[in-house]
Scaffold this motif. Structure first.
Motif, mmCIF file in Angstrom:
data_model
loop_
_atom_site.group_PDB
_atom_site.id
_atom_site.type_symbol
_atom_site.label_atom_id
_atom_site.label_comp_id
_atom_site.label_asym_id
_atom_site.label_seq_id
_atom_site.Cartn_x
_atom_site.Cartn_y
_atom_site.Cartn_z
ATOM 1 N N LEU A 193 75.419 55.492 -38.416
ATOM 2 C CA LEU A 193 74.490 54.366 -38.538
ATOM 3 C C LEU A 193 74.218 54.020 -39.995
ATOM 4 C CD1 LEU A 193 72.503 52.330 -37.337
ATOM 5 C CD2 LEU A 193 70.826 54.187 -37.131
ATOM 6 N N ALA A 194 73.852 55.019 -40.792
ATOM 7 C CA ALA A 194 73.514 54.755 -42.193
ATOM 8 C C ALA A 194 74.725 54.294 -42.987
ATOM 9 C CB ALA A 194 72.909 56.004 -42.823
ATOM 10 N N ALA A 195 75.863 54.961 -42.798
ATOM 11 C CA ALA A 195 77.064 54.572 -43.531
ATOM 12 C C ALA A 195 77.570 53.217 -43.062
ATOM 13 C CB ALA A 195 78.157 55.623 -43.344
ATOM 14 N N GLY A 196 77.449 52.942 -41.770
ATOM 15 C CA GLY A 196 77.901 51.659 -41.252
ATOM 16 C C GLY A 196 77.147 50.491 -41.864
ATOM 17 N N ILE A 197 75.844 50.653 -42.001
ATOM 18 C CA ILE A 197 75.044 49.600 -42.645
ATOM 19 C C ILE A 197 75.405 49.497 -44.121
ATOM 20 C CG2 ILE A 197 72.711 48.916 -43.317
ATOM 21 C CD1 ILE A 197 71.716 50.251 -40.730
ATOM 22 N N SER A 198 75.439 50.638 -44.804
ATOM 23 C CA SER A 198 75.699 50.643 -46.249
ATOM 24 C C SER A 198 77.102 50.155 -46.586
ATOM 25 C CB SER A 198 75.509 52.056 -46.807
ATOM 26 O OG SER A 198 74.215 52.537 -46.551
ATOM 27 N N GLY A 199 78.061 50.438 -45.697
ATOM 28 C CA GLY A 199 79.453 50.102 -45.967
ATOM 29 C C GLY A 199 79.935 48.813 -45.342
ATOM 30 N N GLY A 200 79.026 48.037 -44.755
ATOM 31 C CA GLY A 200 79.396 46.724 -44.231
ATOM 32 C C GLY A 200 80.253 46.773 -42.980
ATOM 33 N N ALA A 201 79.998 47.730 -42.094
ATOM 34 C CA ALA A 201 80.770 47.808 -40.850
ATOM 35 C C ALA A 201 80.438 46.636 -39.936
ATOM 36 C CB ALA A 201 80.478 49.125 -40.138
ATOM 37 N N ASP A 202 81.379 46.318 -39.068
ATOM 38 C CA ASP A 202 81.174 45.263 -38.066
ATOM 39 C C ASP A 202 80.760 45.837 -36.724
ATOM 40 O OD1 ASP A 202 82.188 42.959 -39.704
ATOM 41 O OD2 ASP A 202 83.989 44.221 -39.696
ATOM 42 N N VAL A 203 81.171 47.081 -36.467
ATOM 43 C CA VAL A 203 80.839 47.781 -35.228
ATOM 44 C C VAL A 203 80.446 49.212 -35.573
ATOM 45 C CG1 VAL A 203 81.665 48.579 -32.976
ATOM 46 C CG2 VAL A 203 82.483 46.384 -33.893
ATOM 47 N N ILE A 204 79.370 49.694 -34.972
ATOM 48 C CA ILE A 204 78.939 51.087 -35.118
ATOM 49 C C ILE A 204 78.784 51.653 -33.712
ATOM 50 C CG2 ILE A 204 77.140 52.660 -35.915
ATOM 51 C CD1 ILE A 204 76.361 50.569 -38.022
ATOM 52 N N LEU A 205 79.502 52.727 -33.432
ATOM 53 C CA LEU A 205 79.407 53.381 -32.129
ATOM 54 C C LEU A 205 78.786 54.758 -32.318
ATOM 55 C CD1 LEU A 205 82.892 52.445 -30.596
ATOM 56 C CD2 LEU A 205 80.715 51.204 -30.443
ATOM 57 N N ILE A 206 77.672 54.995 -31.620
ATOM 58 C CA ILE A 206 76.958 56.264 -31.731
ATOM 59 C C ILE A 206 76.659 56.792 -30.330
ATOM 60 C CG2 ILE A 206 75.968 55.771 -33.990
ATOM 61 C CD1 ILE A 206 73.393 54.905 -32.643
ATOM 62 N N PRO A 207 76.470 58.110 -30.190
ATOM 63 C CA PRO A 207 76.284 58.678 -28.848
ATOM 64 C C PRO A 207 75.010 58.233 -28.159
ATOM 65 C CG PRO A 207 75.986 60.355 -30.541
ATOM 66 C CD PRO A 207 76.553 59.150 -31.225
ATOM 67 N N GLU A 208 74.027 57.766 -28.920
ATOM 68 C CA GLU A 208 72.745 57.384 -28.326
ATOM 69 C C GLU A 208 72.777 56.023 -27.633
ATOM 70 O OE1 GLU A 208 71.838 59.991 -31.951
ATOM 71 O OE2 GLU A 208 73.241 58.379 -31.421
ATOM 72 N N ILE A 209 73.797 55.210 -27.911
ATOM 73 C CA ILE A 209 73.858 53.855 -27.347
ATOM 74 C C ILE A 209 75.164 53.693 -26.574
ATOM 75 C CG2 ILE A 209 73.890 51.382 -27.852
ATOM 76 C CD1 ILE A 209 72.236 51.922 -30.334
ATOM 77 N N PRO A 210 75.105 53.538 -25.245
ATOM 78 C CA PRO A 210 76.326 53.328 -24.454
ATOM 79 C C PRO A 210 77.046 52.057 -24.898
ATOM 80 C CG PRO A 210 74.454 53.869 -23.042
ATOM 81 C CD PRO A 210 73.906 53.598 -24.409
ATOM 82 N N TYR A 211 78.366 52.075 -24.839
ATOM 83 C CA TYR A 211 79.155 50.942 -25.306
ATOM 84 C C TYR A 211 80.215 50.575 -24.271
ATOM 85 C CZ TYR A 211 83.106 54.075 -25.972
ATOM 86 O OH TYR A 211 84.135 54.949 -25.736
ATOM 87 N N SER A 212 80.822 49.424 -24.473
ATOM 88 C CA SER A 212 82.008 49.044 -23.700
ATOM 89 C C SER A 212 83.038 48.485 -24.667
ATOM 90 C CB SER A 212 81.665 48.008 -22.628
ATOM 91 O OG SER A 212 81.467 46.723 -23.206
ATOM 92 N N ILE A 213 84.306 48.740 -24.388
ATOM 93 C CA ILE A 213 85.362 48.200 -25.244
ATOM 94 C C ILE A 213 85.369 46.688 -25.181
ATOM 95 C CG2 ILE A 213 87.867 48.034 -25.519
ATOM 96 C CD1 ILE A 213 86.695 50.560 -26.692
ATOM 97 N N ASP A 214 85.013 46.111 -24.041
ATOM 98 C CA ASP A 214 84.955 44.647 -23.931
ATOM 99 C C ASP A 214 83.984 44.067 -24.947
ATOM 100 O OD1 ASP A 214 86.801 44.573 -21.898
ATOM 101 O OD2 ASP A 214 85.319 44.443 -20.287
ATOM 102 N N ALA A 215 82.821 44.715 -25.106
ATOM 103 C CA ALA A 215 81.839 44.217 -26.078
ATOM 104 C C ALA A 215 82.345 44.384 -27.502
ATOM 105 C CB ALA A 215 80.513 44.960 -25.901
ATOM 106 N N VAL A 216 83.036 45.497 -27.770
ATOM 107 C CA VAL A 216 83.632 45.689 -29.096
ATOM 108 C C VAL A 216 84.694 44.632 -29.353
ATOM 109 C CG1 VAL A 216 84.987 47.263 -30.534
ATOM 110 C CG2 VAL A 216 83.157 48.172 -29.094
ATOM 111 N N ALA A 217 85.523 44.372 -28.352
ATOM 112 C CA ALA A 217 86.581 43.359 -28.487
ATOM 113 C C ALA A 217 85.987 41.974 -28.739
ATOM 114 C CB ALA A 217 87.454 43.351 -27.245
ATOM 115 N N GLN A 218 84.885 41.676 -28.072
ATOM 116 C CA GLN A 218 84.235 40.384 -28.284
ATOM 117 C C GLN A 218 83.761 40.231 -29.729
ATOM 118 O OE1 GLN A 218 81.109 40.032 -25.366
ATOM 119 N NE2 GLN A 218 82.534 40.211 -23.636
#
Length: 365
Positions: A193-218
């Motif tokens: 989370l911290a590195a993703g914000i600091s490093g300008g990531a577009d997607v951050i996936l962490i164990p606390e938040i369920p994800y779907s590949i469809d949402a990442v693809a979007q």
């Protein structure tokens, strides 16, 4: 003439940047109280040896060189739980009484243990068995120890991950690629989370938040439509597959750890978007290296305060950082209050406000 008190220091669990700064601070502060300080090698394993594997620490040797050094000069271990010790024949033994007695063999009046939540729990049990005077200092790159806002090692690990994103961005843009960076985070996503914000990531996936590949693809498709030819994805090692399966690696000696989710995510992104994907796994690069100033500062603060607690006779406590100052808390409180990323935390809200996706279809805004 009264006999000088003996203070022991050990590091337990996985290593991280800033441990040596904490050892240095504790030893220098102990000098002011006239204590003899002994560093116990290899964590609780050193207390199993007879004689105990320890070295007298001379504060005069603790110049700025040690402050800057990564790892731990005392050594550590994160696989030899004395309550379930595995010998060379594969037998499980309870060697806790030996470890507990090692404290007395060394003639200690108190012990400072620098470790994460797992190490703290083990050391507190040992203290109860052996009648130790014990004080804990929190360290973990995962920053998941309860009752403290920060643990030693976290800031340096985030810095390494952020630098990796800084280096991946230009090559991603040069080759029209999606770059996936897998970072550590055994049970929590603080580093990602911290590195993703600091490093300008577009997607951050962490164990606390369920994800779907469809949402990442979007998210990646939206970036393409905006005219940008690359994307950066950060994933914590503890993230599971979409079906809820952890991804683990087998190591020599039979142990397993998290690792490999980055390649899984990269493959699924390539399937869903047709993008060219490359995966980088940072692994133990995040543990080593020179500690950043924040870790040196917190380690120094914690080391000094831990010795002050010993001098005051305040045991079964852990030093902590809360509301911009050093405090101490009951050790059991720190063990019980595991600190995961909260879905509505300030950093999660900040990331969403920057347009970063967590791959969830029902975000908490």
């Amino acid at each position: 003439m009264a006999e000088r008190k003996r203070l022991g220091i050990l590091t337990s669990g996985g290593d991280c940047a800033g441990l040596n700064a904490a050892i240095r601070a504790a030893a220098k502060r102990a000098q002011a109280y006239g204590y003899e300080v002994y560093g116990i090698r290899a964590g609780t394993v050193g207390l199993m040896h007879r004689p105990v594997d320890a070295v007298r620490l001379d504060p005069n040797d603790f110049d700025g060189t040690l402050l800057r050094k990564g790892g731990t000069v005392l050594g550590s271990n994160n696989s030899n739980d004395p309550f379930h010790y595995v010998d060379s024949d594969g037998n499980r033994l309870d060697r806790a009484p030996e470890v507990a007695q090692g404290y007395h063999e060394l003639g200690l009046d108190a012990l400072i243990g620098i470790g994460g939540d797992g190490s703290m729990a083990i050391l507190r049990r040992l203290a109860g068995i052996g009648g130790w005077n014990f004080v804990g200092v929190p360290k973990t790159i995962d920053n998941d120890v309860g009752a403290t806002e920060v643990s030693i090692g976290y800031a340096s690990a985030v810095n390494v991950a952020t630098n990796a994103l800084d280096n991946l961005q230009p090559t991603a843009a040069s080759h029209n690629r999606v770059m996936v960076l897998e970072v550590m985070g055994r049970d929590a996503g603080h580093i990602a989370l911290a590195a993703g914000i600091s490093g300008g990531a577009d997607v951050i996936l962490i164990p606390e938040i369920p994800y779907s590949i469809d949402a990442v693809a979007q998210q990646i498709e939206a970036i393409r439509k905006s005219g940008r030819n690359f994307a950066l994805v950060v994933v914590a090692e503890a993230v599971q597959t979409e079906s809820g399966e952890p991804v683990r690696q087998q190591h020599t000696g039979g142990g397993t750890t998290y690792g490999g989710i980055g390649h899984y995510i990269g493959g699924r992104i390539a399937e869903a978007t047709g993008a060219e994907v490359r995966v980088t796994v940072l692994g133990h690069v995040q543990r080593g290296g020179m500690p950043v100033s924040r870790d040196r500062l917190m380690a120094s603060v914690f080391g000094v305060h831990a010795v002050d607690l010993v001098a005051q006779g305040k045991y079964d406590r852990m030093v902590a950082w809360q509301n911009r100052q050093v405090v101490d808390v009951p050790l059991q409180d720190a063990i019980d209050q595991f600190q995961a990323v909260e879905r509505d935390s300030s950093l999660v809200r900040t990331a969403r406000g920057l347009g970063i996706s967590f791959g969830d279809t029902d975000p908490v805004l």
